[in-house]
Design a protein around this motif. Structure first.
Motif, PDB file in Angstrom:
ATOM      1  N   ILE A 131       7.434  -7.856  -6.910  1.00  0.00           N
ATOM      2  CA  ILE A 131       6.018  -8.191  -6.833  1.00  0.00           C
ATOM      3  C   ILE A 131       5.409  -8.468  -8.197  1.00  0.00           C
ATOM      4  CG2 ILE A 131       5.240  -5.776  -6.943  1.00  0.00           C
ATOM      5  CD1 ILE A 131       3.735  -8.640  -4.808  1.00  0.00           C
ATOM      6  N   THR A 132       5.962  -7.900  -9.276  1.00  0.00           N
ATOM      7  CA  THR A 132       5.339  -8.067 -10.589  1.00  0.00           C
ATOM      8  C   THR A 132       5.468  -9.495 -11.094  1.00  0.00           C
ATOM      9  OG1 THR A 132       7.401  -7.268 -11.578  1.00  0.00           O
ATOM     10  CG2 THR A 132       5.650  -5.673 -11.252  1.00  0.00           C
TER      11      THR A 132
ATOM     12  N   CYS B 211       0.810  -1.216   0.000  1.00  0.00           N
ATOM     13  CA  CYS B 211       0.000   0.000   0.000  1.00  0.00           C
ATOM     14  C   CYS B 211       0.845   1.268   0.000  1.00  0.00           C
ATOM     15  CB  CYS B 211      -0.922   0.012   1.227  1.00  0.00           C
ATOM     16  SG  CYS B 211      -2.063  -1.383   1.302  1.00  0.00           S
ATOM     17  N   SER B 212       2.072   1.197   0.500  1.00  0.00           N
ATOM     18  CA  SER B 212       2.885   2.399   0.676  1.00  0.00           C
ATOM     19  C   SER B 212       3.815   2.687  -0.485  1.00  0.00           C
ATOM     20  CB  SER B 212       3.716   2.285   1.963  1.00  0.00           C
ATOM     21  OG  SER B 212       2.898   2.277   3.101  1.00  0.00           O
ATOM     22  N   TYR B 213       4.374   1.650  -1.101  1.00  0.00           N
ATOM     23  CA  TYR B 213       5.399   1.864  -2.117  1.00  0.00           C
ATOM     24  C   TYR B 213       4.789   2.285  -3.448  1.00  0.00           C
ATOM     25  CZ  TYR B 213       8.649  -0.235   1.173  1.00  0.00           C
ATOM     26  OH  TYR B 213       9.406  -0.500   2.279  1.00  0.00           O
ATOM     27  N   THR B 214       5.620   2.935  -4.257  1.00  0.00           N
ATOM     28  CA  THR B 214       5.169   3.464  -5.538  1.00  0.00           C
ATOM     29  C   THR B 214       5.932   2.811  -6.682  1.00  0.00           C
ATOM     30  OG1 THR B 214       6.804   5.264  -5.598  1.00  0.00           O
ATOM     31  CG2 THR B 214       4.765   5.676  -4.380  1.00  0.00           C
ATOM     32  N   GLU B 215       5.539   3.149  -7.888  1.00  0.00           N
ATOM     33  CA  GLU B 215       6.200   2.620  -9.076  1.00  0.00           C
ATOM     34  C   GLU B 215       7.685   2.964  -9.086  1.00  0.00           C
ATOM     35  OE1 GLU B 215       5.562   1.181 -12.228  1.00  0.00           O
ATOM     36  OE2 GLU B 215       3.742   0.285 -11.397  1.00  0.00           O
ATOM     37  N   SER B 216       8.040   4.151  -8.645  1.00  0.00           N
ATOM     38  CA  SER B 216       9.440   4.591  -8.674  1.00  0.00           C
ATOM     39  C   SER B 216      10.309   3.868  -7.649  1.00  0.00           C
ATOM     40  CB  SER B 216       9.520   6.102  -8.437  1.00  0.00           C
ATOM     41  OG  SER B 216       8.962   6.447  -7.185  1.00  0.00           O
ATOM     42  N   ASP B 217       9.700   3.122  -6.734  1.00  0.00           N
ATOM     43  CA  ASP B 217      10.460   2.410  -5.701  1.00  0.00           C
ATOM     44  C   ASP B 217      10.908   1.028  -6.148  1.00  0.00           C
ATOM     45  OD1 ASP B 217      10.214   4.431  -3.747  1.00  0.00           O
ATOM     46  OD2 ASP B 217       8.201   3.741  -3.238  1.00  0.00           O
TER      47      ASP B 217
ATOM     48  N   GLN C  90      -2.299   6.048   0.092  1.00  0.00           N
ATOM     49  CA  GLN C  90      -1.108   6.904   0.089  1.00  0.00           C
ATOM     50  C   GLN C  90      -1.471   8.368   0.311  1.00  0.00           C
ATOM     51  OE1 GLN C  90       1.258   6.219  -3.426  1.00  0.00           O
ATOM     52  NE2 GLN C  90       1.470   4.035  -3.022  1.00  0.00           N
ATOM     53  N   LYS C  91      -2.567   8.819  -0.266  1.00  0.00           N
ATOM     54  CA  LYS C  91      -2.972  10.205  -0.075  1.00  0.00           C
ATOM     55  C   LYS C  91      -3.301  10.480   1.393  1.00  0.00           C
ATOM     56  CE  LYS C  91      -5.049  10.702  -4.670  1.00  0.00           C
ATOM     57  NZ  LYS C  91      -6.303  11.026  -5.405  1.00  0.00           N
ATOM     58  N   SER C  92      -4.037   9.579   2.003  1.00  0.00           N
ATOM     59  CA  SER C  92      -4.472   9.795   3.373  1.00  0.00           C
ATOM     60  C   SER C  92      -3.348   9.566   4.372  1.00  0.00           C
ATOM     61  CB  SER C  92      -5.654   8.866   3.695  1.00  0.00           C
ATOM     62  OG  SER C  92      -6.046   8.981   5.035  1.00  0.00           O
ATOM     63  N   TYR C  93      -2.619   8.467   4.234  1.00  0.00           N
ATOM     64  CA  TYR C  93      -1.603   8.090   5.221  1.00  0.00           C
ATOM     65  C   TYR C  93      -0.426   9.052   5.216  1.00  0.00           C
ATOM     66  CZ  TYR C  93       1.240   4.873   8.030  1.00  0.00           C
ATOM     67  OH  TYR C  93       2.001   4.289   9.029  1.00  0.00           O
ATOM     68  N   TYR C  94      -0.008   9.484   4.014  1.00  0.00           N
ATOM     69  CA  TYR C  94       1.155  10.374   3.896  1.00  0.00           C
ATOM     70  C   TYR C  94       0.764  11.832   3.685  1.00  0.00           C
ATOM     71  CZ  TYR C  94       3.672   5.980   3.527  1.00  0.00           C
ATOM     72  OH  TYR C  94       4.183   4.725   3.785  1.00  0.00           O
ATOM     73  N   GLU C  95      -0.521  12.103   3.720  1.00  0.00           N
ATOM     74  CA  GLU C  95      -1.046  13.468   3.628  1.00  0.00           C
ATOM     75  C   GLU C  95      -0.482  14.213   2.406  1.00  0.00           C
ATOM     76  OE1 GLU C  95      -0.221  15.354   7.329  1.00  0.00           O
ATOM     77  OE2 GLU C  95      -1.716  14.188   8.433  1.00  0.00           O
TER      78      GLU C  95
ATOM     79  N   LEU D  59       1.707   0.866  -6.245  1.00  0.00           N
ATOM     80  CA  LEU D  59       2.686  -0.109  -6.719  1.00  0.00           C
ATOM     81  C   LEU D  59       2.061  -1.112  -7.675  1.00  0.00           C
ATOM     82  CD1 LEU D  59       5.632  -1.182  -6.347  1.00  0.00           C
ATOM     83  CD2 LEU D  59       4.725  -2.621  -4.511  1.00  0.00           C
ATOM     84  N   MET D  60       0.797  -1.466  -7.424  1.00  0.00           N
ATOM     85  CA  MET D  60       0.136  -2.496  -8.218  1.00  0.00           C
ATOM     86  C   MET D  60      -0.853  -1.873  -9.198  1.00  0.00           C
ATOM     87  SD  MET D  60       1.595  -5.073  -6.859  1.00  0.00           S
ATOM     88  CE  MET D  60       0.674  -6.378  -7.678  1.00  0.00           C
TER      89      MET D  60
END
Length: 413
Positions: A130-131, A113-119, A332-337, A344-345
């Motif tokens: 994961i892919t 839930c936290s990581y992004t494509e750039s990670d 990500q929007k809510s947790y990291y404000e 990621l997926m």
């Protein structure tokens, strides 16, 4: 704005408060007790130094030996390095700050839930893939080497980004009793051939805790010394990660799960729920994947308050998972404000590989003073839940601790 153009007498200000950051290696008490069921304990007693645990990481090296007669390859599953441990604990001045049970599942649910494509490229160094869920290039000629950031394992290290002053730190890792949950067989053929992989062996040959030590300018050092001399406690605010497991769900189409009770101070803000069918202790299935189990709807109850307000009404048979995927992307929007989200997926991979349910409970009426909060999950499926299905619920809740750099006292609120 015009004044900025006209202030030609403005002086240059040197703001190099940090003069150096050096990574120091800390070995466990025993460099040979790294086998299954062993306790790996680190201790940092650099009381006169400024450490930055949010940037620290574990460097792990080892080798995999295939069993006799086994075919194909033995590879790490996604997040396989974290699955090598059954529990991780982080302490300050011998007081537990955070304990994470089953860090493989915990960090997988949180990371999805936290990581992004750039990670993705950086995550591969921690055995994340994961892919394809292969990590086919992570093990070369039977040897592997990787780094796990501590913010990948502990909410404290992710949220508390400041230095620690005049403290000792301890990191305790309990090795898992088996290695099946970290590995997966590729190209092994039928079930009989897969059983031959059970003779394979994973060995950790080296594990090091890399901790950055921060050096500051003389002016900043004086300021920090005054903080210590004031004898006032400093606040450590972070979000704790607590994993709850329902080992075997009943084979029906609806279920109510009383997860746990917590104090009003530890109010849960988010819940991430995943289901797995017959994935434990298997070389043929990955423990970092999740199963949808034909989920139709799910709600989390905090006492009598339900989250979310409206039903998901999912239908995996007809690929109707838009509301579930939207909740996953909104985390990500809510947790990291922040105003943007880069999940990621993809929607397709989410539906087929990691159909986790994200429940946002961050908006609550904190004015209501209740001594205890009871957490309950109710869910429905369109068909009976398969046998040997486990449910996991990762609860992210507020946590506050105080530490006094002068006396060394640490207290969790």
């Amino acid at each position: 704005m015009d004044n900025l153009f006209l202030d030609v007498t403005e002086r240059y200000v040197d703001e190099s408060k940090i003069t150096q950051i050096e990574y120091h290696s800390f070995l466990p008490f025993s460099t040979t007790a790294l086998s299954r069921n062993d306790e790996i304990r680190f201790s940092i007693s650099e009381s006169g130094s400024y450490t930055l645990p949010s940037h620290s990481f574990l460097n792990i090296e080892g080798k995999i030996t295939k069993g006799s007669g086994s075919l194909g390859e033995i590879r790490f599953i996604n997040n396989g390095l974290a699955h090598l441990f059954s529990e991780c604990r982080y302490e300050i001045n011998n007081t537990e700050i955070q304990s994470v049970r089953n860090p493989g599942i915990t960090s997988t649910l949180k990371g999805l839930c936290s990581y992004t494509e750039s990670d993705k490229n950086a995550l591969f160094n921690a055995a994340w893939d994961i892919t394809g869920d292969n990590c086919d290039e992570f093990v070369e000629k039977g040897f592997f080497s990787g780094c796990i950031p501590l913010k990948h394992l502990f909410g404290f290290c992710e949220d508390y980004k400041k230095i620690l002053i005049n403290t000792s730190q301890q990191l305790i890792l309990n090795r898992a009793s088996i290695d099946f949950d970290s590995l997966v067989a590729h190209g092994g053929g039928n079930e009989e051939q897969l059983k031959k992989h059970e003779g394979s062996k994973l060995e950790i040959t080296k594990i090091v805790w890399k901790m950055p030590l921060v050096k500051v300018s003389d002016e900043e050092k004086l300021k920090l010394l005054k903080v210590v001399d004031s004898q006032k406690p400093l606040s450590l605010a972070y979000r704790n990660w607590q994993l709850c497991e329902y080992p075997v769900l009943p084979t029906n189409t609806s279920h109510s799960w009383s997860v746990r009770s917590c104090s009003n101070i530890e109010r849960p803000r988010y819940a991430i729920i995943g289901f797995q069918t017959d994935r434990k202790n298997s070389y043929s299935k990955s423990l970092s994947m999740f199963d949808h189990c034909n989920l139709k709807n799910l709600k989390v109850y905090l006492n009598t308050e339900a989250y979310p307000y409206e039903d998901f009404q999912a239908d995996f048979t007809n690929s109707k998972v838009a509301l579930l995927y939207n909740a996953y992307c909104s985390f990500q929007k809510s947790y990291y404000e922040r105003d943007w989200s880069s999940p990621l997926m993809s929607k397709h991979d989410f539906m087929n590989k990691t159909p986790v349910v994200v429940i946002d409970m961050s908006r609550q009426d904190d004015n209501i003073k209740l001594s205890n909060v009871d957490i309950r999950i109710e869910f429905e499926t369109t068909s009976a839940i398969p046998e040997k299905t486990s449910a996991y619920c990762l609860i992210l809740h507020d946590q506050i601790a105080n530490y006094n750099p002068f006396t060394g006292d640490v207290r969790k609120l």
